[in-house]
Write an enzyme that holds these catalytic residues in place. Sequence first.
Site, PDB file in Angstrom:
ATOM      1  N   ASP A 193       0.849  -1.193   0.000  1.00  0.00           N
ATOM      2  CA  ASP A 193       0.000   0.000   0.000  1.00  0.00           C
ATOM      3  C   ASP A 193       0.881   1.238   0.000  1.00  0.00           C
ATOM      4  O   ASP A 193       1.986   1.231   0.548  1.00  0.00           O
ATOM      5  CB  ASP A 193      -0.902   0.026   1.242  1.00  0.00           C
ATOM      6  N   ASP A 228      -7.190  -1.337  -4.389  1.00  0.00           N
ATOM      7  CA  ASP A 228      -8.230  -0.968  -3.419  1.00  0.00           C
ATOM      8  C   ASP A 228      -9.129   0.129  -3.974  1.00  0.00           C
ATOM      9  O   ASP A 228     -10.357   0.091  -3.820  1.00  0.00           O
ATOM     10  CB  ASP A 228      -7.596  -0.475  -2.116  1.00  0.00           C
TER      11      ASP A 228
END
Length: 218
Positions: free
Chosen positions: A146, A180
């Site tokens: 991420d 995401d």
Amino acid sequence: MKYRHVIFIVILILLIDQTLKFWIKTHMFMQQEFIIFPNWFRIHFIENEGMAYGLKFGGDFGKIILTLFRLFAVVIGFVYMKKLVKEKFNTGLLVCGSLILAGAAGNLIDSMFYGLIFSDSVGYEVAKFMPGGGGYGTFLHGRVVDMLYFPIYEGYLPKWIPFKGGDYFVFFRPVFNIADAAISVGVITILLFQKRFFGNHLQPKTAGQPVTQDHVIE
């Protein structure tokens, strides 16, 4: 919209997602941060063991279950998208479904292979691609990369706010990735426009009923 367009969208999102993750993994150490736009957008490198936005699920065994579930969901997703295309569902729904499918596949790649192909990002050390001594984990035990962080507001809340008054608060706190974001955009758009996306297919059809423009998918 044809099935090859679905595949194109999925591949495009995957290329963007994986290219950014590869760059982050091979150029940044854990918790390193670059400020892109002061006070609201940063590149902040973290990894997570579980679901989107850093959520976790059941330790090591849960990690395997989650990865296998992702694999199953992606396979079923491709089959279902082909069915939606064949039944000429709304183009907007097909695009959103492609985004969700691409996002699920993007994080699945991390979970399945990143433990095998990257060394660990520890301390101030940048990970190596295909290290001689092997990766930091095994098959199905990779960690999701991420990096997108939007702390739009950071500061202490006014004391008059019930329960949280005076606490330090960050909005938006989660660090996430392109996969995401693709899932979130797809799901939220479907929820907002579900009547338009599904309307013609939920209404009972009668003989001789004219086909509307929304029903026809080029």
